[in-house]
Design an enzyme around this catalytic site. Structure first.
Site, PDB file in Angstrom:
ATOM      1  N   VAL A 140       3.995  -0.718   4.141  1.00  0.00           N
ATOM      2  CA  VAL A 140       2.625  -1.037   4.539  1.00  0.00           C
ATOM      3  C   VAL A 140       2.029  -1.973   3.496  1.00  0.00           C
ATOM      4  CG1 VAL A 140       0.362  -0.131   5.144  1.00  0.00           C
ATOM      5  CG2 VAL A 140       2.407   1.235   5.621  1.00  0.00           C
TER       6      VAL A 140
ATOM      7  N   GLY B 285       7.885   4.102   3.165  1.00  0.00           N
ATOM      8  CA  GLY B 285       8.499   5.360   3.547  1.00  0.00           C
ATOM      9  C   GLY B 285       9.839   5.130   4.207  1.00  0.00           C
ATOM     10  N   GLY B 286      10.261   6.119   4.988  1.00  0.00           N
ATOM     11  CA  GLY B 286      11.580   6.048   5.587  1.00  0.00           C
ATOM     12  C   GLY B 286      11.701   5.010   6.688  1.00  0.00           C
ATOM     13  N   PHE B 287      10.570   4.573   7.268  1.00  0.00           N
ATOM     14  CA  PHE B 287      10.646   3.666   8.406  1.00  0.00           C
ATOM     15  C   PHE B 287      10.222   2.244   8.075  1.00  0.00           C
ATOM     16  CE2 PHE B 287      10.264   7.861  10.289  1.00  0.00           C
ATOM     17  CZ  PHE B 287      11.256   7.831  11.239  1.00  0.00           C
ATOM     18  N   GLY B 288       9.394   2.050   7.062  1.00  0.00           N
ATOM     19  CA  GLY B 288       8.952   0.705   6.768  1.00  0.00           C
ATOM     20  C   GLY B 288       8.000   0.683   5.596  1.00  0.00           C
TER      21      GLY B 288
ATOM     22  N   ASP C 161       4.180  15.074  10.936  1.00  0.00           N
ATOM     23  CA  ASP C 161       4.412  14.754   9.517  1.00  0.00           C
ATOM     24  C   ASP C 161       3.121  14.952   8.728  1.00  0.00           C
ATOM     25  OD1 ASP C 161       5.846  14.043   7.277  1.00  0.00           O
ATOM     26  OD2 ASP C 161       5.689  11.895   7.607  1.00  0.00           O
TER      27      ASP C 161
ATOM     28  N   LEU D  87       0.818  -1.207   0.000  1.00  0.00           N
ATOM     29  CA  LEU D  87       0.000   0.000   0.000  1.00  0.00           C
ATOM     30  C   LEU D  87       0.852   1.257   0.000  1.00  0.00           C
ATOM     31  CD1 LEU D  87      -2.658  -1.101   2.645  1.00  0.00           C
ATOM     32  CD2 LEU D  87      -2.990  -0.947   0.170  1.00  0.00           C
ATOM     33  N   GLY D  88       2.069   1.154   0.493  1.00  0.00           N
ATOM     34  CA  GLY D  88       2.945   2.318   0.548  1.00  0.00           C
ATOM     35  C   GLY D  88       4.225   1.989   1.279  1.00  0.00           C
TER      36      GLY D  88
END
Length: 416
Positions: A55, A50-53, A170, A47-48
């Site tokens: 989804v 980013g910088g941390f993980g 954010d 689903l997406g």
């Protein structure tokens, strides 16, 4: 590999069952909850990220309901102690904002658990939704009435977070889900959230650089609430123009804003107020809600249709309305058509910081002469690599790599 090496060392002449071997220390320290892991199954649909993980779409085994599974490597998870137990900060923040009575404008966490290598945060997966980034991209730009309604919903969600002692940190279009039936928004992704301390000065930036305030560069630190209002100013500009105003740190420092000619004066005034260069001059959330533009309903028509969209204006169709012409003139021959393509990075900030240290005393004019050429700054690929080694800089950015220029308005597609 560690287990296999142990097997070979214990029994060189015969076979030893791996089940009889002790687990490596790195795995022994992780307390696993098998029952929680068995409640859900993960699909391969992302689903997406980013910088941390990342989804992934998932299903709850008991009833087949769709869920979102955010998978964060243990090494990148910010944790805090709660009642003697270490928990992901994001899960703690979601628990705080979800206490009864729940707020419909914030994503609801269903569960969280630990695997040998990751934390997994399970949230609801609303049906018939689209993130605001995609919604704006399809619409080209939003009518002022639509942007007003969306901004009001975001502010109400943030006020709810504040009432529960959390600040999101954010706020951006990609962290807002639009219900395509009701046009109601949900705030998602609390991976950068902090406990609300209005007077605390932060020297580390976890959010998205394109939505970050200028003081993180000019002063090396920032406060949460003025930073949040700056992000709202970027968001409002994004909604009514179809793109963000600053695509990189250079444009952010120049501070040159250009507005559509058909925007109302009140809309322009609110954007300028939220994007005040001095944090103390920015409004509070309640001030935004009381602004004349926010109090209008069913007001002037906007040429950008929320369904059909509007053609992207040329530079000649835009009016310059923010002071800083002297700096703009110095960079007159620099072509800066790209938005979101140059995300702030540790490398960028290390090169900018020596000049920024004297910004307040010498001003932009004298500082700009000593800034390094942006042609020599790290490329986007180099920036992404730099963002994975987050250590030395005083106010370095653990930035999301989101923020590419929208399709059709630049060279870069959407990236996260």
């Amino acid at each position: 590999v560690e287990i296999c090496h142990a097997a070979l060392s214990l029994n060189l002449c015969g076979w030893t069952s791996l089940s009889s071997l002790p687990l490596p220390l790195s795995l022994q320290r992780v307390k696993i909850n098998p029952s929680a892991m068995e409640k859900y199954w993960k699909t391969s649909f992302c689903l997406g990220k980013g910088g941390f993980g990342k989804v992934f779409l998932g299903k709850r085994r008991s009833d087949g309901i769709s869920v979102a599974l955010k998978i964060i490597p243990l090494s990148r998870t910010r944790c805090c102690e709660v009642d003697g137990t270490s928990k992901p900060f994001e899960a703690v923040a979601l628990e705080m904002v979800s206490k009864d009575p729940p707020f419909p404008g914030i994503i609801r966490m269903l569960d969280f658990y630990k695997t040998p290598y990751n934390w997994v945060i399970v949230t609801e997966k609303p049906e018939n939704t689209q993130d605001l980034y995609e919604y704006i991209t399809i619409s080209k730009r939003l009518r002022e009435d639509t942007a007003r309604e969306f901004l009001g919903q975001v502010i109400q969600a943030l006020l709810h977070c504040h009432s529960r002692g959390v600040v999101h940190m954010d706020v951006k279009d990609e962290n807002l889900l639009v219900d395509l039936t009701t046009l109601e928004l949900k705030l998602i992704d609390f991976g950068s959230a902090e406990f609300l301390e209005p007077d605390k000065v932060y020297d580390m930036f976890h959010g998205t650089a394109a939505y970050g305030p200028p003081e993180r560069l000019t002063q090396g630190c920032y406060k949460a609430l003025p930073s949040e209002v700056w992000s709202l100013g970027i968001l409002l500009y994004d909604m009514v123009h179809g793109d963000i105003p600053f695509g990189n740190d250079r444009e952010l420092l120049l501070g040159e804003l250009r507005f559509e000619k058909d925007l109302s004066e009140d809309c322009v005034a609110l954007i300028k107020w939220c994007l005040s260069r001095t944090p103390e001059e920015r409004p509070m959330l309640k001030d935004i809600l009381a602004h004349p533009w926010m109090l209008k309903r069913g007001s002037e028509a906007h040429e950008g249709d929320a369904t059909a969209g509007a053609p992207k204006p040329t530079r000649g169709d835009l009016q310059q309305s923010e002071p800083g012409s002297a700096l703009a003139a110095r960079a007159h021959d620099v072509d800066t058509p790209t938005r979101r393509g140059s995300v702030s990075s540790v490398g960028n900030e290390k090169q900018l910081r020596p000049a920024m240290a004297t910004l307040c005393s010498e001003g932009f004019e004298s500082i700009w002469r000593r800034l390094p050429s942006f042609d020599r700054l790290p490329s986007r690929q180099g920036s992404i690599a730099a963002e994975t080694g987050l250590t030395e800089a005083r106010c370095h950015s653990e930035v999301s790599q989101s923020g590419a220029h929208r399709p059709g308005q630049g060279e870069l597609p959407k990236t996260e």
